[in-house]
Motif scaffolding. Structure first.
Motif, mmCIF file in Angstrom:
data_model
loop_
_atom_site.group_PDB
_atom_site.id
_atom_site.type_symbol
_atom_site.label_atom_id
_atom_site.label_comp_id
_atom_site.label_asym_id
_atom_site.label_seq_id
_atom_site.Cartn_x
_atom_site.Cartn_y
_atom_site.Cartn_z
ATOM 1 N N ASP A 1 52.455 6.484 5.430
ATOM 2 C CA ASP A 1 53.878 6.168 5.426
ATOM 3 C C ASP A 1 54.571 6.756 6.642
ATOM 4 O OD1 ASP A 1 53.593 4.841 3.019
ATOM 5 O OD2 ASP A 1 54.075 6.613 1.831
ATOM 6 N N ARG A 2 53.935 7.688 7.285
ATOM 7 C CA ARG A 2 54.523 8.370 8.436
ATOM 8 C C ARG A 2 54.066 7.701 9.726
ATOM 9 N NH1 ARG A 2 52.658 14.416 7.007
ATOM 10 N NH2 ARG A 2 53.947 15.002 8.764
ATOM 11 N N GLN A 3 54.965 7.631 10.695
ATOM 12 C CA GLN A 3 54.590 7.099 12.002
ATOM 13 C C GLN A 3 53.752 8.154 12.719
ATOM 14 O OE1 GLN A 3 57.834 5.718 14.356
ATOM 15 N NE2 GLN A 3 56.573 5.371 16.149
ATOM 16 N N ARG B 1 40.555 13.307 18.645
ATOM 17 C CA ARG B 1 39.177 12.983 18.257
ATOM 18 C C ARG B 1 38.932 13.049 16.752
ATOM 19 N NH1 ARG B 1 35.609 12.646 22.492
ATOM 20 N NH2 ARG B 1 36.431 13.317 24.487
ATOM 21 N N GLY B 2 39.963 13.425 15.981
ATOM 22 C CA GLY B 2 39.817 13.473 14.531
ATOM 23 C C GLY B 2 39.212 14.749 14.010
ATOM 24 N N TRP B 3 39.154 15.792 14.829
ATOM 25 C CA TRP B 3 38.604 17.081 14.407
ATOM 26 C C TRP B 3 39.665 17.950 13.756
ATOM 27 C CZ3 TRP B 3 36.524 17.996 19.979
ATOM 28 C CH2 TRP B 3 35.472 17.122 20.237
ATOM 29 N N ALA B 4 40.941 17.637 14.018
ATOM 30 C CA ALA B 4 42.061 18.409 13.481
ATOM 31 C C ALA B 4 43.160 17.444 13.045
ATOM 32 C CB ALA B 4 42.595 19.377 14.534
ATOM 33 N N CYS B 5 43.989 17.889 12.120
ATOM 34 C CA CYS B 5 45.064 17.070 11.567
ATOM 35 C C CYS B 5 46.089 16.701 12.643
ATOM 36 C CB CYS B 5 45.754 17.847 10.444
ATOM 37 S SG CYS B 5 47.123 16.967 9.681
ATOM 38 N N VAL B 6 46.538 15.450 12.635
ATOM 39 C CA VAL B 6 47.550 15.007 13.600
ATOM 40 C C VAL B 6 48.902 15.665 13.340
ATOM 41 C CG1 VAL B 6 46.462 12.795 14.107
ATOM 42 C CG2 VAL B 6 48.170 12.921 12.298
ATOM 43 N N TRP B 7 49.139 16.150 12.131
ATOM 44 C CA TRP B 7 50.439 16.727 11.781
ATOM 45 C C TRP B 7 50.476 18.243 11.954
ATOM 46 C CZ3 TRP B 7 52.710 12.373 11.821
ATOM 47 C CH2 TRP B 7 52.158 11.260 11.191
ATOM 48 N N ARG C 1 43.299 11.680 12.017
ATOM 49 C CA ARG C 1 42.972 12.038 10.640
ATOM 50 C C ARG C 1 44.063 12.976 10.157
ATOM 51 N NH1 ARG C 1 38.229 10.138 9.888
ATOM 52 N NH2 ARG C 1 36.922 11.250 8.483
ATOM 53 N N GLU C 2 44.226 13.026 8.836
ATOM 54 C CA GLU C 2 45.194 13.947 8.260
ATOM 55 C C GLU C 2 44.564 14.719 7.115
ATOM 56 O OE1 GLU C 2 48.601 11.888 6.688
ATOM 57 O OE2 GLU C 2 47.406 10.717 5.297
ATOM 58 N N ALA D 1 52.305 19.484 5.172
ATOM 59 C CA ALA D 1 53.719 19.434 5.536
ATOM 60 C C ALA D 1 54.303 20.837 5.684
ATOM 61 C CB ALA D 1 54.498 18.643 4.486
ATOM 62 N N THR D 2 53.883 21.757 4.825
ATOM 63 C CA THR D 2 54.338 23.148 4.922
ATOM 64 C C THR D 2 53.864 23.783 6.211
ATOM 65 O OG1 THR D 2 54.347 23.373 2.523
ATOM 66 C CG2 THR D 2 54.263 25.417 3.805
#
Length: 73
Positions: free
Chosen positions: A7-9, A22-28, A59-60, A68-69
């Protein structure tokens, strides 16, 4: 893992660390993932103003509330 919609851009790839691209760590929240403990957000293609197009693999975190925290800190 099957890619999912979010749901998030997605953040701008130019603002991310290589590990996030590269998907090794969360985009957020930039948390590193143990194997198999993330959600695949699907392969993304970037066409920069200069240079060659390339792919990145966001990846998230599975625990979106904890993510989110961490991201807010």
């Amino acid at each position: 893992m099957t890619p999912v919609e979010t749901d998030r851009q997605l953040p701008s790839v130019s603002d991310m660390l290589e590990q996030q691209q590269r998907g090794w760590a969360c985009v957020w929240c930039r948390t590193w993932f143990p194997v198999g403990l993330s959600t695949d957000l699907g392969q993304q293609r970037v066409v920069p103003a200069t240079g060659a197009a390339y792919l990145w693999f966001p990846r998230e975190c599975l625990d979106t509330a904890a993510c989110a925290t961490r991201a807010a800190q």
